[in-house]
Design a protein around this motif. Structure first.
Motif, mmCIF file in Angstrom:
data_model
loop_
_atom_site.group_PDB
_atom_site.id
_atom_site.type_symbol
_atom_site.label_atom_id
_atom_site.label_comp_id
_atom_site.label_asym_id
_atom_site.label_seq_id
_atom_site.Cartn_x
_atom_site.Cartn_y
_atom_site.Cartn_z
ATOM 1 N N LEU A 1 68.951 77.606 74.706
ATOM 2 C CA LEU A 1 68.751 77.416 76.147
ATOM 3 C C LEU A 1 67.791 76.261 76.423
ATOM 4 N N ASP A 2 67.275 75.618 75.361
ATOM 5 C CA ASP A 2 66.326 74.508 75.449
ATOM 6 C C ASP A 2 65.063 74.880 76.230
ATOM 7 N N VAL A 3 64.525 76.069 75.935
ATOM 8 C CA VAL A 3 63.252 76.492 76.542
ATOM 9 C C VAL A 3 62.303 76.988 75.455
ATOM 10 N N ASP A 4 61.004 77.000 75.781
ATOM 11 C CA ASP A 4 60.032 77.575 74.857
ATOM 12 C C ASP A 4 60.155 79.092 74.888
ATOM 13 N N GLN A 5 59.782 79.725 73.794
ATOM 14 C CA GLN A 5 59.745 81.191 73.781
ATOM 15 C C GLN A 5 58.290 81.654 73.886
ATOM 16 N N ILE A 6 58.098 82.767 74.561
ATOM 17 C CA ILE A 6 56.768 83.369 74.604
ATOM 18 C C ILE A 6 56.838 84.608 73.717
ATOM 19 N N SER A 7 56.094 84.568 72.610
ATOM 20 C CA SER A 7 56.189 85.628 71.598
ATOM 21 C C SER A 7 55.154 86.714 71.813
ATOM 22 N N ASP A 8 55.574 87.961 71.518
ATOM 23 C CA ASP A 8 54.610 89.053 71.354
ATOM 24 C C ASP A 8 53.739 89.329 72.568
ATOM 25 N N ILE A 9 54.314 89.344 73.771
ATOM 26 C CA ILE A 9 53.437 89.582 74.925
ATOM 27 C C ILE A 9 52.928 91.019 74.927
ATOM 28 N N ILE A 10 51.697 91.187 75.421
ATOM 29 C CA ILE A 10 51.107 92.527 75.504
ATOM 30 C C ILE A 10 50.837 92.907 76.961
ATOM 31 N N LYS A 11 51.041 91.940 77.882
ATOM 32 C CA LYS A 11 50.768 92.214 79.293
ATOM 33 C C LYS A 11 51.539 91.235 80.171
ATOM 34 N N VAL A 12 51.971 91.713 81.319
ATOM 35 C CA VAL A 12 52.624 90.845 82.305
ATOM 36 C C VAL A 12 51.637 90.641 83.453
ATOM 37 N N SER B 1 52.234 88.163 85.972
ATOM 38 C CA SER B 1 53.122 87.932 87.110
ATOM 39 C C SER B 1 54.471 87.534 86.531
ATOM 40 N N GLU B 2 55.421 87.165 87.371
ATOM 41 C CA GLU B 2 56.753 86.876 86.850
ATOM 42 C C GLU B 2 56.791 85.660 85.936
ATOM 43 N N ASP B 3 55.757 84.793 86.004
ATOM 44 C CA ASP B 3 55.757 83.632 85.111
ATOM 45 C C ASP B 3 54.527 83.550 84.204
ATOM 46 N N THR B 4 53.660 84.555 84.259
ATOM 47 C CA THR B 4 52.412 84.487 83.492
ATOM 48 C C THR B 4 52.255 85.738 82.623
ATOM 49 N N PHE B 5 51.972 85.484 81.346
ATOM 50 C CA PHE B 5 51.973 86.573 80.366
ATOM 51 C C PHE B 5 50.774 86.464 79.428
ATOM 52 N N VAL B 6 50.401 87.589 78.845
ATOM 53 C CA VAL B 6 49.256 87.622 77.947
ATOM 54 C C VAL B 6 49.743 87.922 76.543
ATOM 55 N N ARG B 7 49.256 87.137 75.571
ATOM 56 C CA ARG B 7 49.669 87.363 74.182
ATOM 57 C C ARG B 7 48.511 87.067 73.234
ATOM 58 N N PRO B 8 48.410 87.847 72.156
ATOM 59 C CA PRO B 8 47.386 87.560 71.157
ATOM 60 C C PRO B 8 47.843 86.438 70.234
ATOM 61 N N PHE B 9 46.912 85.647 69.728
ATOM 62 C CA PHE B 9 47.218 84.705 68.644
ATOM 63 C C PHE B 9 46.012 84.651 67.716
ATOM 64 N N ILE C 1 49.474 80.893 61.080
ATOM 65 C CA ILE C 1 48.452 81.900 61.377
ATOM 66 C C ILE C 1 47.566 81.492 62.547
ATOM 67 N N ASP C 2 47.854 80.342 63.165
ATOM 68 C CA ASP C 2 47.104 79.995 64.385
ATOM 69 C C ASP C 2 47.868 80.451 65.637
ATOM 70 N N SER C 3 49.062 79.880 65.850
ATOM 71 C CA SER C 3 49.792 80.247 67.071
ATOM 72 C C SER C 3 50.523 81.580 66.932
ATOM 73 N N ASP C 4 50.777 82.023 65.697
ATOM 74 C CA ASP C 4 51.446 83.311 65.455
ATOM 75 C C ASP C 4 52.776 83.451 66.203
ATOM 76 N N ASN C 5 53.481 82.342 66.388
ATOM 77 C CA ASN C 5 54.692 82.393 67.206
ATOM 78 C C ASN C 5 55.922 82.940 66.493
ATOM 79 N N ASN C 6 56.071 82.589 65.213
ATOM 80 C CA ASN C 6 57.255 83.021 64.464
ATOM 81 C C ASN C 6 58.530 82.518 65.150
ATOM 82 N N GLN C 7 58.635 81.208 65.360
ATOM 83 C CA GLN C 7 59.769 80.652 66.107
ATOM 84 C C GLN C 7 60.432 79.450 65.436
#
Lengths: 309, 249
Positions: free
Chosen positions: A106-117, A119-127, B120-126
């Motif tokens: 789809l030629d978009v970035d993926q947002i991995s492993d979110i733990i919280k929403v 808003s509809e475009d803003t998400f929280v994720r650990p790294f 191990i920085d961005s942890d994206n797995n993509q």
């Protein structure tokens, strides 16, 4: 704005992690559709239609989807995904396998492993292995997201009555094939779905000694996990590993026996509601995160605990 | 057979990441950097395939500022034959990296591309999966065993609940999990030799790739600190607390 959740299943039953992903979808918007792609997966589609808050279930039934091969599933999900504002899947090894392919198609970035929403475009994720928490905003036309199950309370498995629509789209990339699978057989609950987890570390000494943890777990109806040290030492198979590089869990009760508490392990279990640590080394870092610490030899304390319950 | 292996420069895995005071990002000033552990496993696997006579050439590629040449040299010291650095300002997002790697794949035409399953920085797995999609190649992610023969790769994958084996037509993408192998240490003579191995520098423009992102970081925060609790004196006291205080059993 409609949201597509890709169901995880084994053609027989819906994986509980999907319920958490549906909950994440509901935090984004109200029109939630679920895609069930598999072979002879009608039962799974029925289960998905019964999930509270799901408005439509799409079923793609074909041999090409039987084993969730990423090459085939991603083509299907990308084709359907164009019509949605968000595409979500669980951040399990299945979701992690095909979703980045969907994002790239789809030629978009993926947002991995979110733990919280947020808003509809803003998400929280650990790294950084959970040592930092990022809030990220996406301007992508289709937001491709994987959801960490422990971040969201599961949607109700019953109460829904979604319409089920059969799809006739078959994508077979014909570049990969399924050879076989070795799944650990156990009557105990899955680690990521268990309310109680009993875990052992290097202090267990060997694989046979895990028997005392199994006895305790069976008394509690618990799952059994292990630290990376125990897995690397060959005591138990790697699918039991809890930690940054293994499974991330957040049960009601987590009992750590003979686990020192390396950062990598803590990243996988520190969101548990109550943590108990049993370790004979009173300086072990695990005690810094434990609600209840018992400085004792686990070979005495664990059987005694099983007996007193 | 030619193998392309991607390596990333990241914070050393022994260093605990700290968030900047202004909550803009993680602070990497004066922090020890190293090759991403999963990428090191990918390099080792490539070298083992060469030692077995399966592979004839290993090309190591890294994307980032000039400093990432250090990680390419690490790969060369472990046994890669030559390196390619794609010069970018900071570390681009996974999709841009996948597009750059796709351009390298088009030029180099490897039979197998090995990458770490995640950094191990961005942890994206993509990145590996995205590259596979862009190239239209099959993928074997989270590999714990790789066998290459007769134009295909049999890859055993670590999945939730056990292991899965898939067969992939070459060319294919494989991403490594921890138990695939234990990387060797580079010997001093090999570190010296690595300095003389060829290392080409390219720009995204030369590869026809524009780096862009649909993601912006709003803020970065440290995780909530978990407060340590109490020590109990006996199993009896523990059971009592779990039943009556925590009410979890």
């Amino acid at each position: 704005m409609s949201i597509l959740v890709v169901a995880e299943h084994n053609n027989n039953s819906l994986n509980p992690a999907t319920l958490n992903t549906v909950a994440a979808a509901q935090a984004i918007g109200s029109d939630v559709h679920v895609l069930v792609a598999g072979l002879n997966c009608g039962g799974v589609a029925e289960a998905a239609a019964a999930v509270a808050g799901v408005s439509k279930v799409l079923v793609a039934d074909s041999a090409a989807y039987e084993h969730q091969l990423a090459e085939n599933i991603s083509l299907l999900v990308a084709e359907l995904g164009k019509g949605y504002s968000h595409v979500l899947a669980s951040a399990t090894t299945t979701g992690k396998n095909f979703m980045p392919r969907v994002a790239a198609l789809l030629d978009v970035d993926q947002i991995s492993d979110i733990i919280k929403v947020e808003s509809e475009d803003t998400f929280v994720r650990p790294f950084y292995a959970g040592n930092a928490i990022a809030t990220v905003q996406s301007s992508a036309a289709v937001k491709v997201i994987t959801v960490r199950a422990t971040g969201f309370d599961a949607a109700e498995a019953t109460g829904g009555n979604a319409a089920v629509e059969q799809l006739s789209i078959v994508h077979d990339a014909e570049v990969s094939s399924f050879v076989g699978e070795e799944l650990a057989k156990s009557d105990r609950p899955e680690l990521t779905a268990a309310d109680i987890i009993v875990s052992g570390g290097r202090g267990m000494g060997n694989g046979e000694n895990f028997e005392i943890l199994y006895s305790l777990a069976d008394k509690l109806g618990a799952a059994v996990g292990a630290s990376r040290a125990a897995v690397d030492a060959g005591f138990v198979p790697n699918d039991m590993q809890v930690g940054q590089t293994g499974k991330v869990v957040a049960p009601q009760l987590y009992i750590a026996a003979g686990i020192s508490g390396a950062i990598q392990h803590l990243a996988g279990m520190k969101d548990s509601k109550v943590i108990v640590a049993i370790n004979k080394d009173e300086d072990a870092p695990i005690f810094q995160v434990a609600d209840y610490g018992l400085v004792a030899d686990l070979f005495d304390a664990v059987p005694e605990l099983a007996e007193k319950l | 057979m030619k193998i392309l292996v991607a390596v990333k420069r990241v914070i050393d895995y022994n260093v605990k990441a700290r968030v900047k005071a202004d909550n803009s990002d993680v602070d990497l000033t004066n922090v020890k950097m190293a090759i991403n552990p999963f990428c090191e496993i990918a390099v080792e696997e490539a070298v083992r395939l060469k030692e077995k006579g399966v592979a004839s050439e290993i090309v190591a590629v890294s994307i980032g500022p000039k400093a990432c040449q250090e990680q390419i040299r690490t790969a060369l010291a472990l046994g890669a034959d030559r390196g390619i650095q794609i010069e970018t300002e900071a570390s681009p997002n996974s999709l841009s990296v996948a597009k750059l790697l796709k351009a390298v794949v088009d030029e180099e035409k490897p039979d197998l591309v090995l990458l770490g399953k995640q950094s191990i920085d961005s942890d994206n797995n993509q990145t590996g999966q995205m590259l596979a999609a862009l190239a239209g190649y099959p993928q074997g992610t989270f590999a714990s065993e790789v066998n290459v023969e007769d134009g295909s790769a049999k890859v055993t994958r670590e999945i939730d609940g056990g292991l899965q084996t898939v067969e992939l037509k070459l060319p294919a993408i494989v991403t490594t999990d921890l138990r695939l192998n234990e990387p060797r240490y580079a010997s001093l003579p090999n570190i010296m030799k690595a300095k003389r191995k060829p290392l080409a520098v390219k720009t995204p423009a030369e590869l026809g790739v524009e780096i862009s992102s649909t993601l912006t970081t709003v803020k970065v925060e440290p995780p909530a600190e978990r407060q340590g609790g109490i020590k109990v004196g006996s199993v009896e006291e523990l059971v009592e607390k779990l039943k009556n205080e925590a009410k979890v059993i």
